[in-house]
Design a protein around this motif. Structure first.
Motif, PDB file in Angstrom:
ATOM      1  N   ALA A   1      27.141  27.277  72.207  1.00 32.18           N
ATOM      2  CA  ALA A   1      26.673  26.451  72.284  1.00 32.18           C
ATOM      3  C   ALA A   1      25.530  26.334  71.035  1.00 32.18           C
ATOM      4  CB  ALA A   1      26.069  25.640  73.053  1.00 32.18           C
ATOM      5  N   LEU A   2      24.626  27.840  70.643  1.00 34.31           N
ATOM      6  CA  LEU A   2      23.582  28.652  70.531  1.00 34.31           C
ATOM      7  C   LEU A   2      24.176  27.969  68.728  1.00 34.31           C
ATOM      8  CD1 LEU A   2      21.835  30.835  72.716  1.00 34.31           C
ATOM      9  CD2 LEU A   2      21.729  28.500  72.595  1.00 34.31           C
TER      10      LEU A   2
ATOM     11  N   ARG B   1      31.218  25.656  64.114  1.00 30.18           N
ATOM     12  CA  ARG B   1      31.770  25.357  65.508  1.00 30.18           C
ATOM     13  C   ARG B   1      32.641  23.872  64.867  1.00 30.18           C
ATOM     14  NH1 ARG B   1      27.685  23.031  69.934  1.00 30.18           N
ATOM     15  NH2 ARG B   1      26.214  22.601  68.496  1.00 30.18           N
ATOM     16  N   GLN B   2      32.417  23.287  63.764  1.00 30.56           N
ATOM     17  CA  GLN B   2      33.314  22.608  64.061  1.00 30.56           C
ATOM     18  C   GLN B   2      33.760  23.143  62.854  1.00 30.56           C
ATOM     19  OE1 GLN B   2      31.644  19.475  60.987  1.00 30.56           O
ATOM     20  NE2 GLN B   2      30.951  18.268  62.937  1.00 30.56           N
ATOM     21  N   ARG B   3      34.401  24.165  61.782  1.00 29.47           N
ATOM     22  CA  ARG B   3      34.855  25.341  61.142  1.00 29.47           C
ATOM     23  C   ARG B   3      36.284  26.133  62.762  1.00 29.47           C
ATOM     24  NH1 ARG B   3      31.101  27.429  55.811  1.00 29.47           N
ATOM     25  NH2 ARG B   3      30.706  25.297  55.265  1.00 29.47           N
ATOM     26  N   ASP B   4      35.086  26.734  63.414  1.00 26.24           N
ATOM     27  CA  ASP B   4      35.227  27.118  64.199  1.00 26.24           C
ATOM     28  C   ASP B   4      36.742  26.601  65.020  1.00 26.24           C
ATOM     29  OD1 ASP B   4      36.052  29.517  65.450  1.00 26.24           O
ATOM     30  OD2 ASP B   4      35.220  27.896  67.334  1.00 26.24           O
ATOM     31  N   GLU B   5      36.541  25.440  65.045  1.00 21.37           N
ATOM     32  CA  GLU B   5      38.155  24.349  65.865  1.00 21.37           C
ATOM     33  C   GLU B   5      39.319  24.354  64.588  1.00 21.37           C
ATOM     34  OE1 GLU B   5      37.583  20.485  68.393  1.00 21.37           O
ATOM     35  OE2 GLU B   5      35.741  21.033  67.016  1.00 21.37           O
ATOM     36  N   GLU B   6      38.597  24.412  63.245  1.00 18.79           N
ATOM     37  CA  GLU B   6      39.811  23.741  62.725  1.00 18.79           C
ATOM     38  C   GLU B   6      41.066  24.719  62.516  1.00 18.79           C
ATOM     39  OE1 GLU B   6      37.405  23.402  59.134  1.00 18.79           O
ATOM     40  OE2 GLU B   6      37.290  20.812  59.549  1.00 18.79           O
ATOM     41  N   ALA B   7      39.920  26.289  62.263  1.00 21.87           N
ATOM     42  CA  ALA B   7      40.379  27.280  62.902  1.00 21.87           C
ATOM     43  C   ALA B   7      41.460  27.763  64.335  1.00 21.87           C
ATOM     44  CB  ALA B   7      39.932  28.302  62.065  1.00 21.87           C
TER      45      ALA B   7
ATOM     46  N   LEU C   1      32.756  34.899  71.689  1.00 21.86           N
ATOM     47  CA  LEU C   1      31.666  34.407  72.708  1.00 21.86           C
ATOM     48  C   LEU C   1      31.669  34.464  73.774  1.00 21.86           C
ATOM     49  CD1 LEU C   1      29.789  32.404  70.046  1.00 21.86           C
ATOM     50  CD2 LEU C   1      29.486  34.444  70.224  1.00 21.86           C
ATOM     51  N   SER C   2      32.853  33.972  74.155  1.00 17.93           N
ATOM     52  CA  SER C   2      33.306  34.171  76.061  1.00 17.93           C
ATOM     53  C   SER C   2      32.919  35.201  76.324  1.00 17.93           C
ATOM     54  CB  SER C   2      34.394  33.165  76.331  1.00 17.93           C
ATOM     55  OG  SER C   2      34.962  33.396  75.422  1.00 17.93           O
ATOM     56  N   VAL C   3      33.808  35.847  75.732  1.00 14.13           N
ATOM     57  CA  VAL C   3      33.689  38.317  75.702  1.00 14.13           C
ATOM     58  C   VAL C   3      32.689  38.478  75.905  1.00 14.13           C
ATOM     59  CG1 VAL C   3      34.947  39.866  75.288  1.00 14.13           C
ATOM     60  CG2 VAL C   3      36.451  38.130  75.316  1.00 14.13           C
ATOM     61  N   ILE C   4      32.065  37.470  75.138  1.00 14.33           N
ATOM     62  CA  ILE C   4      30.002  38.402  74.584  1.00 14.33           C
ATOM     63  C   ILE C   4      29.442  37.422  75.684  1.00 14.33           C
ATOM     64  CG2 ILE C   4      28.015  38.053  73.247  1.00 14.33           C
ATOM     65  CD1 ILE C   4      30.233  38.678  70.943  1.00 14.33           C
ATOM     66  N   ALA C   5      29.737  36.430  76.452  1.00 13.42           N
ATOM     67  CA  ALA C   5      28.794  35.564  76.987  1.00 13.42           C
ATOM     68  C   ALA C   5      29.459  36.229  78.620  1.00 13.42           C
ATOM     69  CB  ALA C   5      29.604  34.360  77.574  1.00 13.42           C
TER      70      ALA C   5
END
Length: 739
Positions: free
Chosen positions: A10-11, A17-23, A31-35
């Motif tokens: 979310a940061l 985030r939009q481009r990541d969602e498209e990919a 980032l979930s693993v890093i979190a």
């Protein structure tokens, strides 16, 4: 993905985030693993902050915080090799002295005060205690011209209470001076002006709530006793009919400076103390209480007559409503016959084994039907119901997994004296008592099991026997049996006082076994239980031996010469034993012993397959035939005696000299118990005269036997190390074990 995992994602700016969602969100997954790793680091930082404080720190931090305040554990504790954190019973004040470290500064401010010594015993060792300054009890001689005559120079025999407490922790009579040291290992001296003694009580007071009193069987007419035909108005508090002394429910002391009295400690109630302070002991929520018939209110205080009922005789002086009570024998005598008598009382014992109204976490068992798990069907035995009704409902429903739970204390008579249960293949039956409930069953359980079935008994006291047999005797049935926090003792096996003669004692295992296993071929587990003789009847040639695991338990054959574990006709049981922290009173005849640890065998052990398994840190009689033994007694002491003999003689000793030294060691190193009679408060407790090779002979230098997890030697050593730091200058302290 959880909200915590999304916080790093979310940061990011919205465009990324939009481009990541498209990919397909590969960045979000990274980032979930890093979190997750950030969460681990943050949790570790929180724990580091909590480790600054003694109340919230981890166990491993306690010694480091203790160093900051100058706390030093006793050498016996500091040099201990390990702490078994997988067993919660070892995580107590002996090895993790959190409470003592937290209160170190407060203790030092009160250094030299008598009440502090009692607090130390309770906080360090977990034992209630009474501190006594013996200089107050030393008799003095005074001149005739002395104007102030002190009272501690003679004994007033008219004060029956003082005479009754003579040579007890509550003694108040004067004594002549004793020049022996209080800490002498040979002969302890008490009454000296420089001595301060700490009397500690290892036994605890366990409650029994609103259970039926047992009608005392009358077999003969005694002098001054009622006629045997009217013997139904004689009762005992104990459900097994033993003469069990009533114990005091300790009352909180009124002030921190108060010195503990009899009412504040778990001690047996004296007859004179009950007569003088009846209101302090009798009533609901107190040490004992009595109800008759169906009355909801207990008997009135004025109707209780404390007296001596050793001969079952009492003078009621014409008052038919009085009830005679003997607290030292746990007996009741009614002037007129009641329909039913219910009692609440407290008895003494060492540990939470054998069933009782103590905190006993309920064991949850998951049943399986094929490959799917099934939730159990619950049958509760409420106060208004009967146990037999629950068994009948279970038999009619025949669920694959059932739990029959008794939710009230009391004892249950079985019609005909026998319960017959049949478990089908893969069927699970869990008979349990609710937490802090003590049901007593008078009768015999006859249980037939099929392959894959499981039977669990949890929290019951069975006055009879338990017979478990497979459905087919041609081959052993692969079933599992678990006894947890249970007592299974037949009347003959638990009465050691009337044990048979030496030539007949070996017949006991075949005549009155408490646990009989017939064609059970899988596993039997006995945990935190007290069981009579175990008789195994298996098919030795065609089947594998049964696995019997014994943990924190006692097997009592009723006599050291009788068979505790064996088969019919004095044969070897076709069973493989795994024993840990247990006491076996009697002979053991088994196919093999895979493992034995910290266990006391009081009599001969015979094992057929001696090349299999190992026995470690146990006491085993020298004439036994066992697998390899490691650090066992008296083997270890015999080796030391042989080495000392070689050093003393400065030559190789002869065979006769070695045999004489070994005989001396064997006669000295034998387990000594305070009592081996079931029903007594000190049952299976190692006595004060027990050799140190057994008291400190376990793998962690604790005591061998069923009470290993109480860690008595470590508690005692830790308390002794602390006392010298807090006693007044010039005084000598000592710990005196009162129970």
């Amino acid at each position: 993905m959880s909200e915590a995992d999304d916080r790093v994602y979310a940061l990011l700016p919205v465009v990324h985030r939009q481009r990541d969602e498209e990919a397909g969100q590969p960045l979000k997954a990274l980032l979930s693993v890093i979190a997750d790793q950030i969460g681990i680091v943050e949790h570790d930082i929180e724990r580091l902050y909590e480790n600054w404080f003694i109340e919230t720190c981890d166990d491993w931090v306690v010694p480091y915080l203790g160093d900051l305040v100058g706390y030093r554990p006793a050498p016996e504790i500091r040099e201990r090799g390990f702490v078994d954190y997988e067993r919660p019973s070892t995580q107590d004040t002996v090895f993790v002295s959190r409470r003592e470290v937290a209160n170190t500064l407060r203790y030092r401010r009160r250094k030299g005060s008598l009440a502090l010594l009692e607090l130390l015993a309770n906080d360090i060792a977990g034992w209630p205690a009474r501190a006594v300054e013996f200089y107050r009890l030393v008799a003095g001689s005074y001149g005739l011209k002395h104007r102030v005559m002190y009272s501690n120079y003679l004994v007033d025999l008219r004060l029956g209470g003082d005479v009754d407490r003579l040579n007890t922790p509550f003694d108040e009579t004067p004594h002549t001076v004793d020049v022996r040291r209080l800490g002498s290992p040979r002969s302890r001296g008490l009454y000296n002006p420089t001595h301060v003694g700490i009397f500690v009580w290892r036994l605890k007071a366990y409650s029994v709530s609103r259970t039926q009193a047992l009608v005392y069987p009358v077999t003969s007419v005694q002098a001054g006793a009622p006629d045997p035909k009217q013997g139904w108005y004689r009762f005992t508090f104990d459900a097994f009919g033993h003469d069990v002394p009533l114990y005091t429910l300790p009352v909180e002391e009124p002030a921190p400076t108060h010195i503990a009295d009899e009412i504040n400690l778990p001690v047996p109630i004296r007859r004179r103390a009950l007569r003088d302070r009846l209101a302090d002991y009798y009533g609901e929520g107190k040490s004992f209480c009595i109800w008759i018939d169906d009355a909801e209110e207990p008997l009135d205080l004025k109707d209780i007559v404390p007296t001596d009922l050793s001969s079952w005789s009492c003078s009621f002086k014409g008052n038919r409503s009085w009830v005679a009570v003997d607290p030292q024998l746990g007996r009741l005598l009614f002037a007129q016959p009641p329909k039913m008598v219910r009692v609440s009382y407290h008895y003494g014992f060492s540990a939470d084994i054998g069933g009782g109204e103590y905190d006993r976490p309920i064991m949850q068992v998951v049943g399986k039907t094929g490959t799917t798990e099934s939730s159990p069907s619950l049958y509760k035995v409420d106060p208004g119901q009967d146990l037999i009704t629950a068994f009948q409902n279970w038999e009619s429903d025949q669920p694959s997994h059932a739990v029959i739970e008794v939710v009230k204390s009391g004892w249950f008579d079985i019609p005909g004296g026998r319960v017959v249960l049949r478990l089908k293949a893969n069927q699970v039956l869990h008979l349990r008592a609710a937490n802090a409930v003590r049901p007593v069953i008078h009768g015999t359980f006859d249980v037939t099991v099929h392959s894959g079935s499981r039977l669990l008994l949890d929290g019951f006291l069975i006055d009879g026997s338990l017979v478990l047999k497979g459905a087919t005797e041609e081959q052993n049935t692969q079933a599992e049996i678990l006894l947890r926090h249970c007592t299974v003792m037949s009347r003959k096996s638990r009465d050691r006082e009337s044990a048979p003669s030496s030539q007949d004692v070996e017949d006991q295992v075949s005549s009155s076994p408490s646990l009989e296993l017939i064609a059970i071929g899988r596993k039997v587990v006995i945990e935190s239980s007290i069981v009579g003789p175990v008789c195994v009847s298996q098919h030795e040639v065609r089947t594998e031996p049964i696995q019997i695991a014994l943990v924190n338990s006692v097997i009592d054959s009723g006599s050291d010469g009788a068979t505790a574990v064996g088969a019919l006709n004095h044969e070897v049981a076709h069973a493989v034993l795994a024993i840990e922290r247990s006491t076996i009173l009697g002979q053991v005849r088994a196919h093999a012993i895979d493992a034995a640890l910290n266990t006391i065998f009081t009599s001969w052990v015979q094992v057929d397959r001696r090349q299999r398994g190992e026995m470690r840190f146990c006491y085993v009689p020298p004439e036994s035939r066992t697998p390899s033994r490691h650090q066992c007694q008296p083997d270890l002491a015999e080796q030391d005696a042989k080495m000392r003999l070689r050093v003393e003689l400065k030559r190789q000793p002869t065979r006769q000299e070695v045999d004489a030294a070994q005989r001396a060691v064997r006669s000295r190193i034998r387990p000594s118990f305070t009592s081996q009679q079931y029903g007594t408060a000190t049952y299976c407790q190692l006595s004060a005269s027990c050799p140190q090779e057994i008291v400190r002979g376990a793998d962690d230098e604790g005591e061998m036997g069923v009470f290993h997890d109480l860690h008595y030697p470590q508690r005692l050593a830790n308390l002794e190390a602390r006392l010298n730091e807090y006693i007044p200058a010039g005084m000598e302290s000592g710990i005196i074990v009162a129970s």
